[in-house]
Design an enzyme around this catalytic site. Structure first.
Site, PDB file in Angstrom:
ATOM      1  N   GLU A 100       0.715  -1.152   0.016  1.00  0.00           N
ATOM      2  CA  GLU A 100      -0.177   0.100   0.141  1.00  0.00           C
ATOM      3  C   GLU A 100       0.969   1.142  -0.176  1.00  0.00           C
ATOM      4  OE1 GLU A 100      -3.459  -0.451  -0.241  1.00  0.00           O
ATOM      5  OE2 GLU A 100      -3.737  -2.143   1.169  1.00  0.00           O
TER       6      GLU A 100
ATOM      7  N   CYS B  99      -2.276   8.854   2.414  1.00  0.00           N
ATOM      8  CA  CYS B  99      -1.736   8.396   1.219  1.00  0.00           C
ATOM      9  C   CYS B  99      -2.921   8.624   0.102  1.00  0.00           C
ATOM     10  CB  CYS B  99      -1.752   6.888   1.320  1.00  0.00           C
ATOM     11  SG  CYS B  99      -2.941   6.095   1.950  1.00  0.00           S
TER      12      CYS B  99
ATOM     13  N   GLU C 197       4.419  12.807  -4.992  1.00  0.00           N
ATOM     14  CA  GLU C 197       3.588  12.952  -3.654  1.00  0.00           C
ATOM     15  C   GLU C 197       4.289  14.153  -2.906  1.00  0.00           C
ATOM     16  OE1 GLU C 197       3.658   9.685  -1.119  1.00  0.00           O
ATOM     17  OE2 GLU C 197       1.554   9.612  -0.944  1.00  0.00           O
TER      18      GLU C 197
HETATM   19  P1  NAD Z   1       8.543   4.893   4.668  1.00  0.00           P
HETATM   20  O1  NAD Z   1       8.549   4.109   3.494  1.00  0.00           O
HETATM   21  O2  NAD Z   1       9.826   5.675   4.999  1.00  0.00           O
HETATM   22  O3  NAD Z   1       8.203   4.020   6.159  1.00  0.00           O
HETATM   23  C1  NAD Z   1       6.943   3.184   6.305  1.00  0.00           C
HETATM   24  C2  NAD Z   1       7.434   1.896   7.205  1.00  0.00           C
HETATM   25  O4  NAD Z   1       8.585   1.206   6.523  1.00  0.00           O
HETATM   26  C3  NAD Z   1       8.043   2.467   8.516  1.00  0.00           C
HETATM   27  O5  NAD Z   1       7.878   1.602   9.568  1.00  0.00           O
HETATM   28  C4  NAD Z   1       9.598   2.471   8.401  1.00  0.00           C
HETATM   29  O6  NAD Z   1      10.382   2.259   9.684  1.00  0.00           O
HETATM   30  C5  NAD Z   1       9.686   1.068   7.378  1.00  0.00           C
HETATM   31  N1  NAD Z   1      10.777   0.924   6.678  1.00  0.00           N
HETATM   32  C6  NAD Z   1      11.814   1.930   6.214  1.00  0.00           C
HETATM   33  N2  NAD Z   1      12.886   1.571   5.512  1.00  0.00           N
HETATM   34  C7  NAD Z   1      12.787   0.415   5.677  1.00  0.00           C
HETATM   35  C8  NAD Z   1      13.389  -0.773   5.346  1.00  0.00           C
HETATM   36  N3  NAD Z   1      14.515  -0.534   4.345  1.00  0.00           N
HETATM   37  N4  NAD Z   1      12.840  -2.202   5.320  1.00  0.00           N
HETATM   38  C9  NAD Z   1      12.016  -2.481   5.987  1.00  0.00           C
HETATM   39  N5  NAD Z   1      11.113  -1.465   6.363  1.00  0.00           N
HETATM   40  C10 NAD Z   1      11.468   0.021   6.441  1.00  0.00           C
HETATM   41  O7  NAD Z   1       7.270   5.749   4.653  1.00  0.00           O
HETATM   42  P2  NAD Z   1       6.874   7.236   5.434  1.00  0.00           P
HETATM   43  O8  NAD Z   1       7.406   8.149   5.058  1.00  0.00           O
HETATM   44  O9  NAD Z   1       6.891   6.788   6.822  1.00  0.00           O
HETATM   45  O10 NAD Z   1       5.053   7.196   5.100  1.00  0.00           O
HETATM   46  C11 NAD Z   1       4.693   7.843   4.163  1.00  0.00           C
HETATM   47  C12 NAD Z   1       4.455   7.109   2.956  1.00  0.00           C
HETATM   48  O11 NAD Z   1       3.600   6.062   3.158  1.00  0.00           O
HETATM   49  C13 NAD Z   1       3.852   7.837   1.704  1.00  0.00           C
HETATM   50  O12 NAD Z   1       4.366   7.850   0.348  1.00  0.00           O
HETATM   51  C14 NAD Z   1       2.452   7.494   1.789  1.00  0.00           C
HETATM   52  O13 NAD Z   1       1.722   7.588   0.771  1.00  0.00           O
HETATM   53  C15 NAD Z   1       2.544   6.273   2.112  1.00  0.00           C
HETATM   54  N6  NAD Z   1       1.358   5.537   2.762  1.00  0.00           N
HETATM   55  C16 NAD Z   1       0.307   4.827   2.025  1.00  0.00           C
HETATM   56  C17 NAD Z   1      -0.844   4.252   2.460  1.00  0.00           C
HETATM   57  C18 NAD Z   1      -1.531   3.484   1.648  1.00  0.00           C
HETATM   58  O14 NAD Z   1      -2.448   2.630   2.215  1.00  0.00           O
HETATM   59  N7  NAD Z   1      -1.432   3.170   0.553  1.00  0.00           N
HETATM   60  C19 NAD Z   1      -1.188   4.653   3.667  1.00  0.00           C
HETATM   61  C20 NAD Z   1      -0.314   5.587   4.481  1.00  0.00           C
HETATM   62  C21 NAD Z   1       1.008   6.021   4.090  1.00  0.00           C
END
Ligand code: NAD
Length: 483
Positions: A252, A286, A385
């Site tokens: 997602e 998102c 985004e």
């Molecule tokens: P992110 O990808 O940086 O982090 C999300 C999660 O992934 C966190 O728990 C983080 O610790 C973990 N993570 C980071 N690096 C990782 C790695 N190398 N391996 C495994 N896990 C890792 O995202 P963010 O900046 O925290 O969130 C914002 C993004 O999330 C935006 O792009 C937003 O659109 C998206 N989002 C999507 C939805 C949806 O349902 N489509 C919902 C909410 C947020």
């Protein structure tokens, strides 16, 4: 009594314990920059212990429960969540900077997910298949086993509800890795689960950094399914890790979702949705409607009326329950400010903007909600985004151009269409390339029953609704030869 939790601990095998490392991560309050708590810096050892605990739960008390018994526990978790909605809203306000009303709505949504999936747990079944004479053939829906859940900071409660709730309903045992920027409500959820009698090990929670705890979870050979919500960049890493272990993954990811306003639309009905879907949670959603496409004949009117709303938005600390709170972090604010600087440098006009009050705490991560219009559909602000309270308005002429612009980004999560023309409603719904289309509304009030997910860079797989239950289970075919 308030939830009695110590945020520096991890939850493994039903026990709150110190992580394997003595290192901690600071959790900051985005409304004023103050230190809220020190959380565990979970690492690969913690993740391994959590996966082992989950496997033991599947082989033990949790795996022995009937579907109806699992459902009853989820219903109990739902009731406790609802009782504690105000407390959860406060935690989310402190941790995420989310206005209290929105935090409460998220807690109520979490309770509703648990209610929905609790009620559905014993209603997902396989089929019998008319097959060759002398056979009875049927399908069984079985849990994957240990499921990994990596969630972001923007809607922790809702995302936990839709992924962990559905996974537990199907009998999986979960390892949850909340975001390092905000994880208090995830930890509170662990307490609620234990209070409701969820057997030890069915839910394990390991906070920590993405590249440590998150990477360890996504690469662990004991994990049978991964659910990831977050950025496209990390989504790619998760999918690559899942590929190495040959396991299914739900991604997602982000979006650049449009709301499309035709000249025949009921503008009074549309206006609140056009703005709210851009500024809710300070635009860190998102499915934020970050692009507003408006037919030329009503473009000026919509711009003027949206700008009025922008001017009236109250920005402030989350506990004051404003319309718009702070962004999650100074880093996120710098990202959004860089986009606003790019807008200025490329001559994009500010059509409307909220005023930041002088009284805002100096350490808070505030950005003035900003409406930019008109914007070229190919401009970076109309393509990337931003994840902040910034919307761009794009004029169009007719259905074909609206579709070309709406479908013309790398993303495909959600779209909204405002028109009174019935034929056009169906044509647009069929031709928009995204996971959800809303006609004359946007978001359907959350609609936890409605399958959700993206196409293109917005990801793949579906959560919410019954679809999530199929995603969190594996189908087995049995053919019995009896004569
Ligand atoms: P992110 O990808 O940086 O982090 C999300 C999660 O992934 C966190 O728990 C983080 O610790 C973990 N993570 C980071 N690096 C990782 C790695 N190398 N391996 C495994 N896990 C890792 O995202 P963010 O900046 O925290 O969130 C914002 C993004 O999330 C935006 O792009 C937003 O659109 C998206 N989002 C999507 C939805 C949806 O349902 N489509 C919902 C909410 C947020």
């Amino acid at each position: 009594m308030p939830i009695p939790f110590d945020p520096s601990l991890v939850l493994i095998a039903g026990q709150w314990r110190a992580g394997a490392s003595v290192q901690r991560l600071p959790l900051l309050n985005p409304s004023d920059g103050s230190l809220l708590a020190q959380i565990a810096r979970g690492n690969a050892d913690d993740v391994d212990a959590a996966v082992v605990a989950a496997q033991a739960a599947l082989a033990g008390d949790w795996g022995r429960l009937s579907a109806a018994e699992r459902g009853r526990i989820l219903l109990k978790m739902s009731a406790i969540t609802l009782d504690r909605a105000d407390e959860l809203a406060r935690l989310e306000a402190l941790d995420v900077g989310k206005p209290l009303k929105q935090g409460r709505a998220d807690a109520v949504a979490l309770a509703r997910y648990l209610e929905f999936y609790g009620g559905a747990a014993d209603k997902v079944h396989g089929e019998t298949i008319p097959f060759a004479n002398g056979y009875t053939a049927l399908t069984l829906r079985e849990p994957h086993g240990v499921t990994g859940h990596i969630v972001p900071w923007n809607y922790p409660m809702q995302i936990i509800g839709r992924s962990v709730g559905a996974a537990l309903a199907m009998g999986n045992a979960c390892v949850l890795k909340p975001a390092e920027e905000a994880c208090l409500s995830a930890l509170a959820f662990g307490h609620i689960a234990r209070e409701a009698g969820l057997p030890a090990g069915a839910l394990n929670i390991v906070p920590g950094l993405g590249e440590e705890a998150g990477a360890a979870l996504s690469a662990h050979p004991g994990v049978a399914h991964l659910s990831f919500t977050g950025s496209v960049a990390v989504g790619r890493l998760i999918q690559a890790a899942a590929a190495l272990n040959v396991i299914p993954v739900t991604l997602e990811l982000g979006g650049k979702s449009p709301q499309i306003v035709f000249a025949d639309a009921d503008l009074d009905a549309a206006l609140p949705f056009l703005v709210n879907a851009g500024i809710q949670n300070a635009g860190q959603t998102c499915s934020a409607a970050s692009r507003i496409l408006v037919e030329r004949a009503v473009f000026d009117e919509v711009r003027r009326r949206m700008a009025e709303r922008y001017g009236a938005l109250r920005v402030g600390p989350a506990l004051d329950d404003p319309d718009v709170g702070p962004l999650i972090s100074a880093r996120q604010r710098a990202t959004v400010q860089a986009y606003l600087a790019l807008a200025r440098d490329s001559g994009l006009a500010i059509a409307g903007q909220a005023v930041l009050p002088d009284s805002l705490p100096a350490g808070g991560c505030y950005v003035a909600p900003t409406l930019l219009a008109p914007c070229d559909p190919g401009h970076r602000l109309a393509q990337e985004e931003i994840f902040g309270p910034v919307q761009v308005m794009i004029p169009f002429e007719g259905e074909a151009q609206a579709l070309a612009i709406a479908n013309g980004t790398a993303y495909g999560l959600v779209a909204g269409v405002w028109t009174r023309d019935g034929g056009r409603q169906f044509r647009m719904a069929r031709q928009l390339r995204c996971g959800q289309v809303f006609i004359n509304n946007y978001g359907a009030g959350g609609g936890i029953e409605l399958p959700f997910g993206g196409v293109k860079h917005s990801g793949h797989g579906r959560e919410k609704g019954f679809e999530a239950l199929y995603g969190f289970s594996s189908l087995k075919t049995v053919a019995i030869k009896h004569d």
